[in-house]
Design a protein around this motif. Sequence first.
Motif, mmCIF file in Angstrom:
data_model
loop_
_atom_site.group_PDB
_atom_site.id
_atom_site.type_symbol
_atom_site.label_atom_id
_atom_site.label_comp_id
_atom_site.label_asym_id
_atom_site.label_seq_id
_atom_site.Cartn_x
_atom_site.Cartn_y
_atom_site.Cartn_z
ATOM 1 N N GLU A 1 0.839 -1.178 0.000
ATOM 2 C CA GLU A 1 0.000 0.000 0.000
ATOM 3 C C GLU A 1 0.885 1.243 0.000
ATOM 4 N N VAL A 2 0.291 2.399 -0.207
ATOM 5 C CA VAL A 2 1.076 3.630 -0.276
ATOM 6 C C VAL A 2 1.413 4.073 1.139
ATOM 7 N N GLY A 3 2.665 3.931 1.510
ATOM 8 C CA GLY A 3 3.117 4.309 2.839
ATOM 9 C C GLY A 3 4.597 4.629 2.821
ATOM 10 N N GLY A 4 5.122 5.051 3.984
ATOM 11 C CA GLY A 4 6.511 5.473 4.051
ATOM 12 C C GLY A 4 7.492 4.366 3.738
ATOM 13 N N SER A 5 7.304 3.185 4.333
ATOM 14 C CA SER A 5 8.231 2.083 4.065
ATOM 15 C C SER A 5 8.186 1.676 2.602
ATOM 16 N N GLN A 6 6.991 1.674 2.044
ATOM 17 C CA GLN A 6 6.844 1.282 0.641
ATOM 18 C C GLN A 6 7.553 2.272 -0.279
ATOM 19 N N ARG A 7 7.474 3.551 0.030
ATOM 20 C CA ARG A 7 8.181 4.552 -0.776
ATOM 21 C C ARG A 7 9.699 4.396 -0.627
ATOM 22 N N GLN A 8 10.141 4.015 0.574
ATOM 23 C CA GLN A 8 11.571 3.793 0.750
ATOM 24 C C GLN A 8 12.052 2.563 -0.011
ATOM 25 N N PHE B 1 3.274 -9.459 -0.212
ATOM 26 C CA PHE B 1 2.267 -10.461 0.119
ATOM 27 C C PHE B 1 0.837 -9.968 -0.074
ATOM 28 N N ARG B 2 0.608 -8.668 -0.077
ATOM 29 C CA ARG B 2 -0.768 -8.142 -0.119
ATOM 30 C C ARG B 2 -0.745 -6.678 -0.529
ATOM 31 N N SER B 3 -1.927 -6.132 -0.760
ATOM 32 C CA SER B 3 -2.178 -4.693 -0.940
ATOM 33 C C SER B 3 -1.318 -4.046 -2.017
ATOM 34 N N PRO B 4 -1.488 -4.434 -3.272
ATOM 35 C CA PRO B 4 -0.748 -3.750 -4.335
ATOM 36 C C PRO B 4 -1.228 -2.313 -4.496
ATOM 37 N N SER B 5 -0.378 -1.481 -5.056
ATOM 38 C CA SER B 5 -0.717 -0.091 -5.352
ATOM 39 C C SER B 5 0.056 0.334 -6.593
ATOM 40 N N PHE B 6 -0.105 1.596 -6.955
ATOM 41 C CA PHE B 6 0.611 2.109 -8.125
ATOM 42 C C PHE B 6 2.127 2.029 -7.941
ATOM 43 N N LEU B 7 2.605 1.946 -6.683
ATOM 44 C CA LEU B 7 4.036 1.837 -6.459
ATOM 45 C C LEU B 7 4.601 0.556 -7.071
ATOM 46 N N VAL B 8 3.839 -0.531 -7.021
ATOM 47 C CA VAL B 8 4.285 -1.787 -7.629
ATOM 48 C C VAL B 8 4.491 -1.604 -9.126
ATOM 49 N N ASP B 9 3.554 -0.926 -9.774
ATOM 50 C CA ASP B 9 3.672 -0.693 -11.222
ATOM 51 C C ASP B 9 4.897 0.161 -11.535
ATOM 52 N N ALA C 1 8.033 -1.971 -11.201
ATOM 53 C CA ALA C 1 8.170 -2.878 -12.347
ATOM 54 C C ALA C 1 8.644 -2.117 -13.585
ATOM 55 N N ARG C 2 8.115 -0.903 -13.791
ATOM 56 C CA ARG C 2 8.549 -0.108 -14.941
ATOM 57 C C ARG C 2 10.017 0.293 -14.838
ATOM 58 N N ASP C 3 10.540 0.281 -13.624
ATOM 59 C CA ASP C 3 11.942 0.618 -13.409
ATOM 60 C C ASP C 3 12.861 -0.574 -13.689
ATOM 61 N N GLY C 4 12.282 -1.672 -14.165
ATOM 62 C CA GLY C 4 13.081 -2.827 -14.541
ATOM 63 C C GLY C 4 13.319 -3.831 -13.435
ATOM 64 N N VAL C 5 12.576 -3.730 -12.331
ATOM 65 C CA VAL C 5 12.730 -4.653 -11.209
ATOM 66 C C VAL C 5 11.716 -5.779 -11.344
ATOM 67 N N ARG C 6 12.188 -7.004 -11.204
ATOM 68 C CA ARG C 6 11.287 -8.155 -11.244
ATOM 69 C C ARG C 6 10.473 -8.199 -9.948
ATOM 70 N N VAL C 7 9.146 -8.307 -10.068
ATOM 71 C CA VAL C 7 8.244 -8.243 -8.918
ATOM 72 C C VAL C 7 7.529 -9.579 -8.761
ATOM 73 N N HIS C 8 7.499 -10.074 -7.519
ATOM 74 C CA HIS C 8 6.793 -11.309 -7.172
ATOM 75 C C HIS C 8 5.718 -10.976 -6.131
ATOM 76 N N CYS C 9 4.546 -11.559 -6.279
ATOM 77 C CA CYS C 9 3.495 -11.458 -5.261
ATOM 78 C C CYS C 9 3.069 -12.861 -4.861
ATOM 79 N N ILE C 10 3.257 -13.193 -3.595
ATOM 80 C CA ILE C 10 2.773 -14.467 -3.045
ATOM 81 C C ILE C 10 1.746 -14.113 -1.978
ATOM 82 N N ARG C 11 0.510 -14.467 -2.204
ATOM 83 C CA ARG C 11 -0.567 -14.074 -1.291
ATOM 84 C C ARG C 11 -0.451 -14.810 0.039
ATOM 85 N N LYS C 12 -0.502 -14.050 1.124
ATOM 86 C CA LYS C 12 -0.513 -14.612 2.474
ATOM 87 C C LYS C 12 -1.904 -14.377 3.042
ATOM 88 N N ARG C 13 -2.646 -15.455 3.247
ATOM 89 C CA ARG C 13 -4.060 -15.335 3.616
ATOM 90 C C ARG C 13 -4.333 -15.555 5.098
#
Length: 389
Positions: A14-21, A41-49, A52-64
């Motif tokens: 999600e959009v937060g300080g740690s995510q921006r860092q 593990f959860r809560s994707p946001s525009f930061l993930v996109d 990924a556009r910056d060339g970083v491989r992104v993995h999402c494994i859902r933790k339920r």
Amino acid sequence: MRRDRLLIVIDGMEVGGSQRQVQQLLHGLDRRRWEPELLYFRSPSFLVDEIARDGVRVHCIRKRHRVDLPFLWAYARLLRERDYALIHAFSLTAELASVFARALARRRPALVASERSFALDRPRWFWWLKGFAIGRSAAVIANSRAGARATAQRTGMPDARFDVVPNGVALPQVISPDERAALRHELGVAEEQLLALFVGRLVPVKNLPSLIRALAALEPEQRPRVALAGGGPEQDALELLAADLGVDANLVFLGERTDVPRLLQAADYLVLTSHFEGLSNAALEAMAAGCPVIASAVGGTPELVDNGRSGLLFPPDDAPALAAAMARMGDAELRRRLARGATAHVNAHHSGGALAAATSAVYERCLRAKEYAKNTGVAGPEPVQGPAK
């Protein structure tokens, strides 16, 4: 130059300080030395996109579930397939998942833990689990000296286990005066009225009722337009409190925004009222944008904001003191002076390049210790870059 594969792990994006860092770090790492990837593990946001556009491989494994064996097996499978040299976990959930997934995978990438929240009201079991994770990590990166000291004390871990790497921030693209005026009009700022901005999640730790009480304590002609950029579970309660205190007309709830740098340049000042902070990303972004900061003197904030020079500090949960600081911001010369001091501090100490370089140095030390242990059969030397003296 050797190129090692690195995995950054965080539970939510999600959009937060740690995510921006995380985004800042992934962008700044030297791609000739590192092949960085992201796992969440959860809560994707525009930061993930954007990552990924910056060339970083992104993995999402859902933790339920809190204990989720299929999730752990999937994480372990990723570790076997990608064979990372190092994992950097950005939360306790990510740290614990990484500890157990490494065991299941029978892979031993070096593990770097984090201290970012400085939430001292956590229960005893939290600190026991944090100590468990730190004890299985090669290093811990804290974003403030206060957070490093507090976590060392509460987990019983030696100070030498911790490195302090302050948050980094990118300088924003400057908006034009016309764009600033149009944005203030869109936010309902009246002629001659100031615009105060909050950026963050609407959650209890941010103590936003204190901001609303301070707003009510001001004389009506002193009250700024207050814009809250962020979503969260406290919005309904905040709206009710503002209506009860008669200041609801001065508030606007913006929800999550992707244009925070523009908002900061449109605002006259940022307000942070938190009970706890590590090193506030919102404050850093404001300072980089030349937006003065009023903040509660908690956690790592006094390490970032020099009271009277690069911002104004007030005692936590002290609405009258906050109201007095907001009234002081009516002085345009004070705002200009604080903005100059803030920008100078960020330029000197908090660039994205400095974040990546300091973090990379910790990674290198951990990998050298791992290589030493592999070659000699004994553990490498203890880290020596502890927290603040």
